[in-house]
Motif scaffolding. Structure first.
Motif, mmCIF file in Angstrom:
data_model
loop_
_atom_site.group_PDB
_atom_site.id
_atom_site.type_symbol
_atom_site.label_atom_id
_atom_site.label_comp_id
_atom_site.label_asym_id
_atom_site.label_seq_id
_atom_site.Cartn_x
_atom_site.Cartn_y
_atom_site.Cartn_z
ATOM 1 N N GLU A 89 0.884 4.811 14.264
ATOM 2 C CA GLU A 89 1.053 3.720 13.219
ATOM 3 C C GLU A 89 0.575 2.415 13.424
ATOM 4 O O GLU A 89 0.799 2.230 14.529
ATOM 5 C CB GLU A 89 3.261 3.824 13.242
ATOM 6 C CG GLU A 89 3.066 4.829 11.933
ATOM 7 C CD GLU A 89 4.685 5.092 11.227
ATOM 8 O OE1 GLU A 89 5.005 2.695 11.257
ATOM 9 O OE2 GLU A 89 5.541 5.199 11.822
ATOM 10 N N SER A 92 2.066 -3.781 10.544
ATOM 11 C CA SER A 92 1.983 -4.143 8.753
ATOM 12 C C SER A 92 2.417 -5.352 8.989
ATOM 13 O O SER A 92 2.499 -5.332 7.865
ATOM 14 C CB SER A 92 1.001 -3.131 8.552
ATOM 15 O OG SER A 92 2.048 -2.238 7.722
ATOM 16 N N ARG A 93 3.502 -5.693 9.739
ATOM 17 C CA ARG A 93 4.531 -6.811 9.057
ATOM 18 C C ARG A 93 3.919 -7.603 9.089
ATOM 19 O O ARG A 93 3.718 -8.197 8.007
ATOM 20 C CB ARG A 93 5.650 -6.756 10.197
ATOM 21 C CG ARG A 93 6.312 -5.459 10.513
ATOM 22 C CD ARG A 93 7.169 -5.851 11.846
ATOM 23 N NE ARG A 93 6.753 -5.477 13.547
ATOM 24 C CZ ARG A 93 7.309 -5.110 13.893
ATOM 25 N NH1 ARG A 93 8.441 -5.327 14.679
ATOM 26 N NH2 ARG A 93 6.320 -5.298 15.050
ATOM 27 N N ASN A 98 8.045 -6.456 3.315
ATOM 28 C CA ASN A 98 8.489 -4.843 4.404
ATOM 29 C C ASN A 98 8.871 -3.866 3.029
ATOM 30 O O ASN A 98 9.510 -2.395 3.496
ATOM 31 C CB ASN A 98 9.991 -5.976 4.672
ATOM 32 C CG ASN A 98 9.288 -6.248 6.142
ATOM 33 O OD1 ASN A 98 8.617 -6.334 6.844
ATOM 34 N ND2 ASN A 98 10.249 -7.005 6.530
ATOM 35 N N VAL A 103 2.547 2.932 4.407
ATOM 36 C CA VAL A 103 1.849 2.666 5.396
ATOM 37 C C VAL A 103 0.940 2.995 6.138
ATOM 38 O O VAL A 103 0.463 3.889 6.049
ATOM 39 C CB VAL A 103 3.409 3.662 6.917
ATOM 40 C CG1 VAL A 103 3.391 3.781 7.851
ATOM 41 C CG2 VAL A 103 4.760 3.840 6.190
ATOM 42 N N TYR A 105 -1.549 3.498 8.960
ATOM 43 C CA TYR A 105 -2.404 4.767 10.053
ATOM 44 C C TYR A 105 -3.778 4.280 10.361
ATOM 45 O O TYR A 105 -4.118 3.763 9.484
ATOM 46 C CB TYR A 105 -1.734 5.798 9.971
ATOM 47 C CG TYR A 105 -0.921 6.718 9.813
ATOM 48 C CD1 TYR A 105 0.060 7.253 11.183
ATOM 49 C CD2 TYR A 105 0.140 6.513 9.276
ATOM 50 C CE1 TYR A 105 1.083 7.768 11.021
ATOM 51 C CE2 TYR A 105 1.540 7.394 8.498
ATOM 52 C CZ TYR A 105 2.016 7.807 9.573
ATOM 53 O OH TYR A 105 3.580 8.383 9.714
ATOM 54 N N LEU A 129 5.145 6.466 1.617
ATOM 55 C CA LEU A 129 6.277 6.684 2.596
ATOM 56 C C LEU A 129 6.959 8.107 2.000
ATOM 57 O O LEU A 129 7.324 8.990 3.379
ATOM 58 C CB LEU A 129 7.348 5.730 2.563
ATOM 59 C CG LEU A 129 7.067 4.504 3.699
ATOM 60 C CD1 LEU A 129 8.785 3.349 2.724
ATOM 61 C CD2 LEU A 129 6.549 4.475 4.238
ATOM 62 N N ARG A 132 4.886 11.059 4.092
ATOM 63 C CA ARG A 132 4.668 11.202 5.499
ATOM 64 C C ARG A 132 5.108 12.260 5.714
ATOM 65 O O ARG A 132 6.003 13.051 6.262
ATOM 66 C CB ARG A 132 5.267 9.527 6.240
ATOM 67 C CG ARG A 132 4.883 8.852 6.137
ATOM 68 C CD ARG A 132 5.503 7.876 7.086
ATOM 69 N NE ARG A 132 6.519 6.985 6.941
ATOM 70 C CZ ARG A 132 6.836 6.129 7.839
ATOM 71 N NH1 ARG A 132 6.021 5.944 8.347
ATOM 72 N NH2 ARG A 132 8.179 6.125 7.621
#
Length: 132
Positions: A89, A92-93, A98, A103, A105, A129, A132
């Motif tokens: 992962e 990426s903040r 958020n 997400v 990778y 999400l 996943r």
């Protein structure tokens, strides 16, 4: 009867022949070194191109899987080329909010051959999400 003056024989002297052979030897030595270097360079380029194609193939195979799971895998393509894949992962903040449904990778493939020669290929993939 008139006598002709003796003719001078034309040809190369021994010294001229030796100098010609020395020049020929040096020239052939330089040419052989140039051809040898060209063959080694071509072979190294072919090995690197094959590693690049194998890495792209492995990355495509990794990306085509149904789900991305963090982890590492290793294996061999043949007696000369090995591979290693990494899926992790990506933090990426700083890049994304958020509340994002995606997400990122990081997918990495390393293909190695010979002594300490390797080709590294890395890319990012966004995954929903729920997927996943």
């Amino acid at each position: 009867m008139t006598r002709r003056p003796p003719r001078r024989q034309s040809g190369f002297s021994l010294l001229e022949v030796l100098v010609a052979f020395a020049v020929l030897t040096v020239t052939l030595g330089v040419l052989l070194n140039i051809f040898s270097l060209a063959i080694r360079t071509t072979q190294a380029a072919q090995e690197q191109q094959k590693a690049m194609l194998l890495a792209e193939s492995k990355l495509t195979e990794l990306d085509a899987g149904s789900r991305l799971r963090p982890g590492r895998e290793q294996g061999w393509f043949d007696d000369n080329y090995w591979w290693e894949t990494r899926v992790e992962e990506f933090d990426s903040r700083e890049l994304m909010d958020n509340d994002s449904m995606l997400v990122p990778y990081r997918l990495s493939v390393i293909v190695g051959w010979g002594r300490n020669q390797q080709y590294d290929l890395t890319t990012l993939r966004l995954v929903r999400l729920e997927a996943r």
